[in-house]
Scaffold this active site. Structure first.
Site, PDB file in Angstrom:
ATOM      1  N   ASP A 227       0.768  -0.806   0.446  1.00 46.23           N
ATOM      2  CA  ASP A 227      -0.190   0.382  -0.121  1.00 46.23           C
ATOM      3  C   ASP A 227       0.604   1.268   0.361  1.00 46.23           C
ATOM      4  O   ASP A 227       0.697   1.544  -0.417  1.00 46.23           O
ATOM      5  CB  ASP A 227      -0.970  -0.685   0.946  1.00 46.23           C
ATOM      6  CG  ASP A 227      -1.600  -1.244   1.547  1.00 46.23           C
ATOM      7  OD1 ASP A 227      -1.708  -1.551   0.204  1.00 46.23           O
ATOM      8  OD2 ASP A 227      -2.178  -1.753   2.538  1.00 46.23           O
TER       9      ASP A 227
ATOM     10  N   GLU B 291       1.490  -9.407  11.539  1.00 43.92           N
ATOM     11  CA  GLU B 291       1.511  -8.743  10.428  1.00 43.92           C
ATOM     12  C   GLU B 291       2.862  -9.423  10.169  1.00 43.92           C
ATOM     13  O   GLU B 291       3.083  -9.029   8.673  1.00 43.92           O
ATOM     14  CB  GLU B 291       0.568  -8.115  10.240  1.00 43.92           C
ATOM     15  CG  GLU B 291       0.222  -7.619   9.025  1.00 43.92           C
ATOM     16  CD  GLU B 291      -1.034  -6.217   9.097  1.00 43.92           C
ATOM     17  OE1 GLU B 291      -1.266  -6.511   7.967  1.00 43.92           O
ATOM     18  OE2 GLU B 291      -1.390  -6.216  10.091  1.00 43.92           O
TER      19      GLU B 291
END
Length: 736
Positions: A506, A707
């Site tokens: 992103d 993550e």
């Protein structure tokens, strides 16, 4: 529509719902106790149960109905259930006798129904017995089950074990054992109190009611897009095997065993019940039959569950060094807890990114799915197939009423609700990196289902065609990340943002608007707008496309399409050659994105981990691979204390805790270390992999798989219990 918007936000969230900046400084997953650490092995367990007890810390009790953005209590679920549980607190006697929760998913968001909805108590001569009267209880998480063991006194033992019987139902077995020399006559009851949400209208959604065999919670219809979604048909229901009498007072209930329990010396008795969470009346009716079957044969159901988990554990530990097998089982448990069965618009069983993070709970993402399927195939190839189907269920058809120009595309993310149903997280503004053929081929390698290859082959071909039709602006055979024609992609900046999401990276520096990244419009032969492309051709995208073309050639061969095999092999070689010749910069020994207009390599944006993908895909020449190897093994570049950061340490844009600007993501680490092995650098790959597994905080302990991780300190960052991290750990651990 925008994906994962915060309720009050004007701008769209990143495609993976990037948390606010402060979240990266937190470690929400830590929830440990000294007592729990002393319970790493369960002396009553045998075989895999003892070897892999407590690979995750699953003790914790919720304080409120809403877990917050990050849930601090790690939970257990199985079989795709949409509700989950944890172990209670050893130190708090008020929690003894029940499992924490359940945590239930209100279509897309997690909520705690109770601190402990079914807390069991035993009585004798009208007095409640102290469950810890004979010493501290022992709480253990096992592969596929949660267990509590109590010694009430010198002659009475109680063991509670919870496992999932179906995709909607948990089975709890309470074994009461009289180890003394005198007969015992006991009573039993169960009690629980709702944890009610604080804010209206969700505060008024749950309601208790007594049933013939237990108790139920109904839910009113609530459509709070960013917090709580119910249709008014959901139901949580407890059903006892033995007759009980239930009374309800407000938010509290009590179910009492109808007849006393008499145990001769040495005798034991099991009290069994189920806890079901369903979304629709049809599901409830179907599950009622399943519950009757489970309660008719609870022991057989439990044994079948144990056998399934033995297969699972054998699958993930095969070829793994002994000192890494607990990590493999932790990865397995992470994936299974994040497994969601078909519900709403999710039509096949799939795996969500994380049940521990609000925005990742009720949906599935495309490139997450490709990686997760590869990991899942090691223990359940059929579940891996189902995950892939869950995404391809929503592949855009040529007959689409809203986006026929996107025929063949796989949307970025699909959830329980699409936009027409009031969902806000569904995302068709972009797709995700094309790793689907790799996933299909790897699942076939593990499961051997050639029919699955035949099913997926035309769908994979259509997805490839979409990339070159809608994302190759100058028709030169090198594609770009981009954005779809979508109401939310209504400005240059929103299109650039969606295109960055399409990469999966992103906020990586290479997509910064301030560094010159923009978008151009793509049109078909008639001049109709078909989408938008970034003003750069990306190295990872095109290496992924080349790899998928190779896998499509493999699939064509396996299904008897020899002509197709030749076409795909030729296409793959052309794509590999274009990446090798145009995207490698000999001056800095790295692969880079290139400018769409000039073909110039964008070296000023620094080196990103995407430049190592051509090793994983076999794209690089031998000299190119050697140069990339030198960067990957250089402490000033990618051999940081936790290796393989997403941006090189030497880059002016390196930020060790900013999502895709420096943290170590285990998927990219997997690609890098596997790429080194592919080109013969096995020793360097092994050294860096071992360092990562050791230095990433908590990986080798009982903390959740995260993550991502800080490459300098190893600190855990962002979402705990993250599925694709767990999935890629499995091939990393076995080196195969």
């Amino acid at each position: 529509m925008a994906v994962g918007l915060a309720p009050a936000a004007d701008a769209a969230r990143p495609a993976h719902g990037a948390p606010p900046a402060h979240a990266a400084r937190q470690d929400p997953a830590r929830h440990t106790t000294a007592t729990a650490d002393r319970q790493a092995a369960d002396p009553e367990a045998t075989g895999i149960r003892s070897a892999y007890a407590n690979v995750l810390d699953l003790q914790g009790v919720p304080a409120a109905a809403q877990p917050g953005e990050f849930n601090p209590v790690t939970v257990f679920a199985d079989r795709g259930a949409w509700h989950a549980y944890a172990l209670p607190s050893v130190q708090d006697p008020s929690t003894h006798g029940g499992f924490s929760g359940p945590l239930h998913i209100a279509q897309e968001y997690p909520w705690w129904l109770s601190k402990s909805f079914s807390r069991m108590r035993l009585t004798e001569a009208g007095e409640h017995l102290d469950l810890a009267g004979g010493g501290a209880p022992r709480f253990t998480s096992l592969p596929g089950a949660l267990r509590q063991t109590y010694r009430l006194d010198d002659g009475l033992r109680l063991t509670l074990e919870l496992r999932f019987a179906t995709e909607r139902t948990a089975l709890v077995r309470a074994r009461v054992h009289n180890t003394g020399r005198a007969p015992r006559t006991l009573g039993a009851d169960w009690t629980g109190t709702l944890l009610r949400p604080e804010a209206a209208p969700q505060r008024d959604a749950p309601a208790l009611s007594a049933t013939a065999r237990g108790v139920a919670v109904g839910f009113a219809r609530v459509r709070e897009k960013w917090d709580y979604l119910t249709d008014g048909t959901e139901r949580f229901e407890v059903t006892h095997r033995e007759p009980v009498r239930t009374t309800v007072e407000g938010d509290t209930y009590r179910s009492e065993l109808a007849a006393p329990l008499t145990l001769a010396p040495g005798a034991a008795r099991s009290l069994d019940w189920t806890e079901s969470y369903t979304f629709t009346a049809a599901e409830r009716a179907s599950e009622a039959s399943s519950v009757r079957r489970v309660l008719a044969h609870p022991a057989a159901n439990a044994l079948a569950g144990e056998a399934r988990w033995r297969r699972y554990v054998a699958g993930v530990t095969r070829g793994v060094p002994a000192d890494r097998r607990r990590l493999a089982v932790k990865s397995l448990e992470t994936l299974v807890t994040n497994w969601r069965s078909a519900a709403g618009r999710i039509r096949h069983d799939a795996i969500s990114p994380s049940l521990s993070y609000k925005w990742f709970t009720g949906g599935i993402w495309a490139w997450d799915t490709w990686k997760q399927a590869v990991g899942t195939a090691r223990f359940d190839p059929r579940l891996a197939q189902s995950q892939i189907r869950a995404m391809f269920d929503h592949q855009i058809r040529p007959t689409s009423a809203t986006r026929p120009q996107d025929a063949g595309m796989i949307p970025d993310a699909v959830f329980f609700n699409d936009q027409a149903d009031g969902g806000g997280n569904w995302n068709e503004r972009n797709s995700k990196p094309p790793l689907a053929a790799w996933a299909v081929w790897e699942v076939y390698r593990r499961g051997g289902d050639r029919a699955f290859l035949r099913e997926m082959y035309p769908k994979l071909a259509a997805y490839q065609a979409w990339w070159y039709r809608n994302r190759d602006h100058d028709r030169d055979g090198l594609a770009e990340y981009g954005a779809t024609v979508d109401p939310a992609n209504d400005s240059t900046e929103q299109r650039r943002l969606a295109a960055a999401w399409e990469s999966g990276m992103d906020n990586a520096p290479r997509f910064d608007a301030g560094l010159g990244t923009s978008v151009v419009t793509n049109r078909d032969a008639s001049g109709t707008v078909t989408g938008y492309s970034l003003t750069q051709e990306s190295v990872d995208l095109n290496a992924y496309l080349a790899a998928d073309q190779d896998h499509l050639a493999d699939i064509a061969r396996a299904t008897g399409d020899r002509a197709g095999e030749r076409r795909w092999r030729a296409r793959a070689e052309a794509t590999h050659r274009a990446v090798r010749e145009r995207m490698y910069d000999p001056g800095d020994g790295w692969f880079h994105d290139i400018a769409l207009d000039s073909g110039k390599r964008l070296t000023a944006r620094g080196r990103g981990i995407e430049g190592a993908i051509p090793l994983w895909t076999g794209t690089a020449s031998r000299p190119q691979a050697a140069a990339v190897r030198d960067r990957l093994t250089d402490p000033r570049e990618f051999a940081t204390p936790v290796p393989f950061p997403t941006v090189a340490r030497s880059s002016p844009y390196f930020a060790p805790q900013r999502y895709w600007r420096g943290p170590v993501w285990l998927d990219q680490a997997y690609f890098a270390q596997a790429g080194l092995r592919r080109y013969g650098y096995a020793a360097q790959s092994r050294t860096l992999t071992d360092r990562l597994l050791t230095a990433a905080h908590g990986l080798s302990a009982r903390s959740p798989v995260m993550e991502n991780y800080d490459p300098l300190t190893g600190a855990p960052l962002n979402s705990p219990n993250f599925s694709w991290s767990a999935a890629v750990l499995l091939p990393m651990l076995s080196q195969r």
